[in-house]
Structure formats: structure tokens, C-alpha cells
Design a protein around this motif. Sequence first.
Motif, short mmCIF file in Angstrom:
data_model
loop_
_atom_site.label_atom_id
_atom_site.label_comp_id
_atom_site.label_asym_id
_atom_site.label_seq_id
_atom_site.Cartn_x
_atom_site.Cartn_y
_atom_site.Cartn_z
N PRO A 35 -47.08 -30.23 -40.85
CA PRO A 35 -47.49 -28.88 -40.48
C PRO A 35 -46.31 -27.97 -40.19
O PRO A 35 -45.20 -28.42 -39.91
CB PRO A 35 -48.30 -29.11 -39.21
CG PRO A 35 -47.65 -30.30 -38.59
CD PRO A 35 -47.21 -31.16 -39.75
N GLY A 36 -46.56 -26.68 -40.25
CA GLY A 36 -45.59 -25.68 -39.85
C GLY A 36 -45.94 -25.14 -38.48
O GLY A 36 -47.01 -25.40 -37.92
N LEU A 37 -45.02 -24.38 -37.91
CA LEU A 37 -45.21 -23.75 -36.61
C LEU A 37 -45.99 -22.44 -36.81
O LEU A 37 -45.53 -21.55 -37.52
CB LEU A 37 -43.86 -23.45 -35.97
CG LEU A 37 -43.88 -22.74 -34.63
CD1 LEU A 37 -44.22 -23.73 -33.52
CD2 LEU A 37 -42.54 -22.10 -34.34
N VAL A 38 -47.17 -22.34 -36.22
CA VAL A 38 -48.00 -21.14 -36.36
C VAL A 38 -47.63 -20.17 -35.24
O VAL A 38 -47.73 -20.50 -34.06
CB VAL A 38 -49.50 -21.48 -36.32
CG1 VAL A 38 -50.34 -20.22 -36.43
CG2 VAL A 38 -49.86 -22.45 -37.44
N VAL A 39 -47.17 -18.98 -35.64
CA VAL A 39 -46.75 -17.94 -34.71
C VAL A 39 -47.70 -16.76 -34.86
O VAL A 39 -47.97 -16.31 -35.98
CB VAL A 39 -45.30 -17.48 -35.02
CG1 VAL A 39 -44.90 -16.33 -34.13
CG2 VAL A 39 -44.33 -18.64 -34.89
N GLU A 40 -48.21 -16.27 -33.73
CA GLU A 40 -49.11 -15.12 -33.76
C GLU A 40 -48.47 -13.98 -32.96
O GLU A 40 -47.85 -14.22 -31.93
CB GLU A 40 -50.47 -15.49 -33.18
CG GLU A 40 -51.54 -14.46 -33.46
CD GLU A 40 -52.94 -15.03 -33.22
OE1 GLU A 40 -53.84 -14.71 -33.99
OE2 GLU A 40 -53.12 -15.79 -32.24
N PHE A 56 -42.54 -6.58 -42.84
CA PHE A 56 -42.00 -7.75 -42.15
C PHE A 56 -41.60 -8.83 -43.15
O PHE A 56 -42.32 -9.11 -44.10
CB PHE A 56 -43.09 -8.29 -41.21
CG PHE A 56 -42.68 -9.46 -40.39
CD1 PHE A 56 -41.76 -9.34 -39.38
CD2 PHE A 56 -43.22 -10.70 -40.64
CE1 PHE A 56 -41.40 -10.43 -38.62
CE2 PHE A 56 -42.86 -11.79 -39.89
CZ PHE A 56 -41.94 -11.65 -38.87
N LYS A 57 -40.43 -9.40 -42.95
CA LYS A 57 -39.94 -10.51 -43.77
C LYS A 57 -39.32 -11.54 -42.84
O LYS A 57 -38.89 -11.22 -41.74
CB LYS A 57 -38.90 -10.03 -44.78
CG LYS A 57 -39.43 -9.04 -45.78
CD LYS A 57 -38.34 -8.59 -46.70
CE LYS A 57 -38.89 -7.56 -47.68
NZ LYS A 57 -37.86 -7.01 -48.52
N TYR A 58 -39.25 -12.79 -43.31
CA TYR A 58 -38.64 -13.82 -42.50
C TYR A 58 -37.96 -14.85 -43.40
O TYR A 58 -38.35 -15.06 -44.54
CB TYR A 58 -39.64 -14.49 -41.56
CG TYR A 58 -40.92 -14.98 -42.21
CD1 TYR A 58 -41.07 -16.31 -42.58
CD2 TYR A 58 -41.98 -14.11 -42.46
CE1 TYR A 58 -42.23 -16.76 -43.15
CE2 TYR A 58 -43.15 -14.55 -43.03
CZ TYR A 58 -43.27 -15.88 -43.38
OH TYR A 58 -44.42 -16.33 -43.97
N TYR A 59 -36.90 -15.47 -42.89
CA TYR A 59 -36.15 -16.45 -43.65
C TYR A 59 -35.38 -17.35 -42.69
O TYR A 59 -35.10 -16.98 -41.56
CB TYR A 59 -35.20 -15.78 -44.65
CG TYR A 59 -34.23 -14.79 -44.03
CD1 TYR A 59 -32.97 -15.18 -43.62
CD2 TYR A 59 -34.60 -13.45 -43.84
CE1 TYR A 59 -32.09 -14.28 -43.05
CE2 TYR A 59 -33.73 -12.55 -43.27
CZ TYR A 59 -32.48 -12.96 -42.88
OH TYR A 59 -31.61 -12.08 -42.30
N ALA A 69 -44.28 -11.71 -45.95
CA ALA A 69 -45.45 -12.16 -45.21
C ALA A 69 -46.67 -12.25 -46.12
O ALA A 69 -47.38 -13.22 -46.12
CB ALA A 69 -45.72 -11.23 -44.04
N ASN A 70 -46.91 -11.23 -46.87
CA ASN A 70 -47.95 -11.21 -47.89
C ASN A 70 -47.72 -9.98 -48.76
O ASN A 70 -46.75 -9.25 -48.56
CB ASN A 70 -49.36 -11.26 -47.29
CG ASN A 70 -49.65 -10.07 -46.39
OD1 ASN A 70 -49.08 -9.01 -46.53
ND2 ASN A 70 -50.55 -10.27 -45.45
N ILE A 78 -48.05 -15.87 -38.79
CA ILE A 78 -47.25 -16.49 -39.84
C ILE A 78 -47.11 -17.98 -39.55
O ILE A 78 -47.29 -18.42 -38.40
CB ILE A 78 -45.85 -15.85 -39.99
CG1 ILE A 78 -45.05 -15.95 -38.68
CG2 ILE A 78 -45.95 -14.42 -40.47
CD1 ILE A 78 -43.62 -15.48 -38.79
N THR A 79 -46.79 -18.75 -40.57
CA THR A 79 -46.52 -20.17 -40.42
C THR A 79 -45.08 -20.43 -40.84
O THR A 79 -44.71 -20.16 -41.99
CB THR A 79 -47.48 -21.01 -41.27
OG1 THR A 79 -48.82 -20.72 -40.88
CG2 THR A 79 -47.22 -22.50 -41.09
N LEU A 80 -44.29 -20.92 -39.91
CA LEU A 80 -42.87 -21.20 -40.17
C LEU A 80 -42.67 -22.70 -40.37
O LEU A 80 -42.91 -23.48 -39.44
CB LEU A 80 -42.02 -20.72 -38.98
CG LEU A 80 -42.11 -19.26 -38.61
CD1 LEU A 80 -41.29 -18.99 -37.35
CD2 LEU A 80 -41.64 -18.38 -39.75
#
Length: 177
Positions: A35-40, A56-59, A69-70, A78-80
Amino acid sequence: MKRLIASIAVLLTFSVYLLSCEKDDICSEDTPTTPGLVVEFYDKETQTETKSVSNFKYYVLGTNEILPANSSGSVTKITLPLRTDQDEVTWALQYNTTSNGIKVSNTDYLTIKYTRQTTYVSRACGYKTTFTLIPASNGNPNPSVTDADTRLFIEGNPEVVTPYIENENEVHVKIYF
């Protein structure tokens, strides 16, 4: 009589061959994987309401792979993915806004420390890793947020909802902004 014996021998050989086959090794989509880390994301003013983050972008820090994000660039959750070969990962969370007609990019760094537990699932699926967030200690929060300057868009330290990351069906961390 020879034909009957030969036919029976061929039939027995074919039957033994069919019975010795194993079922296909296909990992079902229902099988739990790493699983990934779910962040809200939540509104900093009314901390019970989720807040949409747009543009929003993440890396992962140190990589060139930026994850949008989408398609609309607006998310509340998001799921990290966490690293299965290390006990720490730093994600860059990039929030782009417009201030007085000027595009402003603000990147905060979310560092997550955890322990890993690898378990065997099956021959077809291999192994999966589950994670446990390391509790905050001696004034060192986990996860922690930093920035290259003092313009954090994330308010305070993220709130850990559940430290056990065993599936992606629940929120693990809340971020207020």
C-alpha cells in the motif's frame, strides 16, 4: 485386443498429464499488494472539512518523475508510494497559485519515516510490504514538513490518523493548509 490396450494406455497417459498440471499462476486484482500512504488535505480554518488543492504536483525528492494529481490538477486526497528498500522518503509537494497576476510556485517537503514488514503473499503475487510510521519523539515530528524558504503552504505538522499502513482504504495522514 492390442488396440484396446494401446487406447487405454494412451488415455491413462493423457489423464495423468492433465491431472499433473497446476492452476495458472495469476495474481488476482483482489489480492492485497504493497500500500501507499494516503494523505488527505483539510482546511486550516475549519479543520473538519476537506479542502481541494488545485494546480498541485508531487514527486520524490531527487527524481525527475513529477506526478500530476489528476487531469484537472485538483485533489483532496493523494496516495504516496513509500520506498520498500529504505526506512525514509521525502516527497516534494508543489502548490502553484496566482498572486496579483503573478504565478507563484511553493514547494514543501514532506519527510516520512517508517519501519517495513515484508510478507509472502503467493507464488504468483510475490511479496508485499506493509509500513508503520515511527512515532514523533523529542520534538521531532513524523511526518515532518520543511521548505527551502519560510513560505510553507502546509500549516503546522501533518496529523497522523493511523500509523499502520496496511491498505489504501483509509486515510493515514491529514495535512492542513
